[in-house]
Design a protein around this motif. Structure first.
Motif, mmCIF file in Angstrom:
data_model
loop_
_atom_site.group_PDB
_atom_site.id
_atom_site.type_symbol
_atom_site.label_atom_id
_atom_site.label_comp_id
_atom_site.label_asym_id
_atom_site.label_seq_id
_atom_site.Cartn_x
_atom_site.Cartn_y
_atom_site.Cartn_z
ATOM 1 N N PHE A 152 -17.424 25.153 -12.085
ATOM 2 C CA PHE A 152 -17.916 23.782 -12.126
ATOM 3 C C PHE A 152 -19.204 23.619 -11.333
ATOM 4 C CE2 PHE A 152 -13.518 23.398 -13.336
ATOM 5 C CZ PHE A 152 -13.564 22.468 -14.355
ATOM 6 N N VAL A 153 -19.293 24.308 -10.215
ATOM 7 C CA VAL A 153 -20.526 24.292 -9.439
ATOM 8 C C VAL A 153 -21.644 24.955 -10.235
ATOM 9 C CG1 VAL A 153 -21.645 25.095 -7.330
ATOM 10 C CG2 VAL A 153 -19.277 24.287 -7.258
ATOM 11 N N VAL A 154 -21.325 26.057 -10.902
ATOM 12 C CA VAL A 154 -22.316 26.776 -11.703
ATOM 13 C C VAL A 154 -22.802 25.909 -12.862
ATOM 14 C CG1 VAL A 154 -22.695 28.797 -13.177
ATOM 15 C CG2 VAL A 154 -21.371 29.019 -11.066
ATOM 16 N N MET A 155 -21.875 25.211 -13.524
ATOM 17 C CA MET A 155 -22.265 24.351 -14.640
ATOM 18 C C MET A 155 -23.130 23.191 -14.176
ATOM 19 S SD MET A 155 -19.044 24.219 -17.299
ATOM 20 C CE MET A 155 -17.876 23.506 -16.134
ATOM 21 N N GLU A 156 -22.835 22.647 -13.010
ATOM 22 C CA GLU A 156 -23.641 21.561 -12.479
ATOM 23 C C GLU A 156 -25.086 22.015 -12.277
ATOM 24 O OE1 GLU A 156 -22.285 18.057 -9.674
ATOM 25 O OE2 GLU A 156 -22.771 19.821 -8.483
ATOM 26 N N ALA A 212 -22.927 12.605 -17.847
ATOM 27 C CA ALA A 212 -22.793 11.150 -17.789
ATOM 28 C C ALA A 212 -22.413 10.637 -16.410
ATOM 29 C CB ALA A 212 -21.760 10.676 -18.816
ATOM 30 N N GLY A 213 -22.125 11.532 -15.479
ATOM 31 C CA GLY A 213 -21.883 11.075 -14.119
ATOM 32 C C GLY A 213 -20.665 11.630 -13.419
ATOM 33 N N GLY A 228 -16.676 18.371 -8.401
ATOM 34 C CA GLY A 228 -15.357 18.398 -7.778
ATOM 35 C C GLY A 228 -14.347 17.538 -8.503
ATOM 36 N N LEU A 229 -14.733 16.311 -8.824
ATOM 37 C CA LEU A 229 -13.826 15.398 -9.511
ATOM 38 C C LEU A 229 -13.534 15.883 -10.924
ATOM 39 C CD1 LEU A 229 -12.245 12.783 -9.350
ATOM 40 C CD2 LEU A 229 -14.283 11.567 -10.136
ATOM 41 N N THR A 230 -14.528 16.474 -11.577
ATOM 42 C CA THR A 230 -14.324 17.016 -12.922
ATOM 43 C C THR A 230 -13.294 18.129 -12.900
ATOM 44 O OG1 THR A 230 -16.601 16.481 -13.549
ATOM 45 C CG2 THR A 230 -15.450 18.101 -14.894
ATOM 46 N N SER A 231 -13.396 19.034 -11.917
ATOM 47 C CA SER A 231 -12.429 20.129 -11.832
ATOM 48 C C SER A 231 -11.020 19.604 -11.617
ATOM 49 C CB SER A 231 -12.819 21.089 -10.699
ATOM 50 O OG SER A 231 -12.623 20.489 -9.428
ATOM 51 N N LEU A 232 -10.899 18.448 -10.981
ATOM 52 C CA LEU A 232 -9.601 17.828 -10.757
ATOM 53 C C LEU A 232 -9.054 17.187 -12.021
ATOM 54 C CD1 LEU A 232 -7.314 16.557 -9.027
ATOM 55 C CD2 LEU A 232 -8.912 14.692 -8.540
ATOM 56 N N PHE A 274 -10.847 11.434 -3.252
ATOM 57 C CA PHE A 274 -12.191 11.394 -3.823
ATOM 58 C C PHE A 274 -12.568 9.982 -4.257
ATOM 59 C CE2 PHE A 274 -13.007 16.032 -5.324
ATOM 60 C CZ PHE A 274 -13.157 16.395 -3.998
ATOM 61 N N GLY A 275 -11.590 9.304 -4.892
ATOM 62 C CA GLY A 275 -11.900 8.012 -5.482
ATOM 63 C C GLY A 275 -12.549 8.207 -6.843
ATOM 64 N N LEU A 276 -12.142 7.414 -7.810
ATOM 65 C CA LEU A 276 -12.697 7.540 -9.153
ATOM 66 C C LEU A 276 -13.991 6.736 -9.233
ATOM 67 C CD1 LEU A 276 -9.417 7.230 -11.242
ATOM 68 C CD2 LEU A 276 -10.593 9.294 -10.460
ATOM 69 N N SER A 277 -15.036 7.298 -8.651
ATOM 70 C CA SER A 277 -16.313 6.596 -8.567
ATOM 71 C C SER A 277 -17.193 6.792 -9.787
ATOM 72 C CB SER A 277 -17.079 7.058 -7.320
ATOM 73 O OG SER A 277 -17.275 8.462 -7.356
ATOM 74 N N GLY A 278 -16.848 7.738 -10.666
ATOM 75 C CA GLY A 278 -17.675 7.993 -11.841
ATOM 76 C C GLY A 278 -17.504 6.914 -12.893
#
Length: 313
Positions: free
Chosen positions: A20-24, A82-83, A87-91, A134-138
């Motif tokens: 996920f870090v690599v894709m970012e 899209a935002g 970290g949140l995506t991996s979750l 994390f909070g769903l801030s996206g």
């Protein structure tokens, strides 16, 4: 799972967590669909020229390409652009374990059992705790796309288990080959002509996701799915956000709170409980192997595969 297979599943989670870090990094230099299309094109060529025809009927290759390939990664990368943060995506993507279990029960007739249900519940409690931390801030739309990507992954897991390819690497090469054209076509329509101008870090990112994460990772994933129930293998992907959060902290300096540490402990313990057999089950399996039943099972499976292959031909 045996200790060796257990270590393989955990190592795969580490590879996918760092992914996920690599894709970012890659999305800084490529459009989402373009990046996904390039990813699978690199994974397929030139390996496609040397591996021969798919090891399973074409319907399984097309189905997995549509779900695991174009579906999961197309939706996932659009969500990240899209935002959705890495970290949140991996979750959120690990909701696929639930989708996999549901599809396995409804389509394959698998049974979860009390042990797996308990382990999944503990692991999901850990995921919920990380989400709270994390909070769903996206954006809501990006979050929904990420959940849709998880559903596509879950369906792809079940299709891949049903296909049971004897050569996971060759199977993944063909899945990649069939995933790349629709992704690149959609990229051309939605994102415009592709650009090949990118710095070294962009191409290194593509190399990692194509060869390490896609070919290597899904090759191992298919190998595990061929040996264990989908509902046994899928919970190990719940370890992905643990490694995703850790790698994000190491690479980007994101802080890790004590809440995340507790959640990680819950995820690990839940996955181990859901994915390992009880003592009685291990004893029964050893007895079956001793009296030759395991060999008979393999012969029967081989005969079924030959019949399916002849029918497909």
């Amino acid at each position: 799972m045996s200790p060796r297979h257990l270590a393989l599943a955990i190592g795969l989670a580490a590879v996918w967590g760092f992914n996920f870090v690599v894709m970012e990094v890659g999305l800084r230099h490529f459009q989402p669909l373009q990046y996904a299309g390039f990813r699978f094109a690199l994974a397929a060529f030139p390996a496609l020229l040397f591996v021969g025809r798919p090891p399973v009927p074409w319907r399984w290759v097309v189905g997995v390409a549509a779900t695991l390939g174009a579906g999961q990664f197309g939706l996932l990368l659009i969500a990240m652009r899209a935002g959705m943060p890495a970290g949140l995506t991996s979750l959120v993507l690990q909701v696929q374990a639930l989708f996999t279990a549901l599809f396995a029960v409804t389509l394959l007739g698998e049974r979860l059992g009390a042990r797996r249900v308990t382990g999944l519940a503990v692991a999901f409690a850990g995921l919920a705790l990380v989400a709270y931390d994390f909070g769903l801030s996206g954006p809501v739309g990006a979050f929904a796309l990420c959940v849709a990507a998880a559903a596509a992954w879950g369906l792809g897991n079940v299709l891949q288990r049903k296909a049971a390819p004897p050569d996971s690497l060759r199977f993944m090469v063909w899945v990649s080959a069939l995933s790349a054209p629709p992704l690149l076509a959609m990229s051309l329509l939605v994102e415009g002509p592709p650009s090949l101008v990118a710095p070294v870090e962009g191409w290194l990112s593509l190399g990692y996701v194509a060869f390490v994460s896609t070919l290597g990772g899904f090759g191992v994933w298919g190998w595990l799915l061929r040996r264990y129930d989908a509902s046994t293998v899928a919970p190990y992907t719940l370890l992905v956000p643990v490694f995703g959060i850790s790698s994000a902290a190491l690479v980007t300096g994101e802080p890790i709170s004590w809440v995340s540490l507790v959640a990680g402990a819950l995820i690990v313990s839940g996955v181990l409980w859901a994915g390992t057999r009880g003592r009685a089950q291990r004893t029964e399996a050893a007895a079956l192997a001793a009296d030759g039943s395991a060999s008979a099972t393999r012969v029967s499976a081989s005969s079924s595969w030959d019949a399916d292959r002849n029918h497909a031909s």
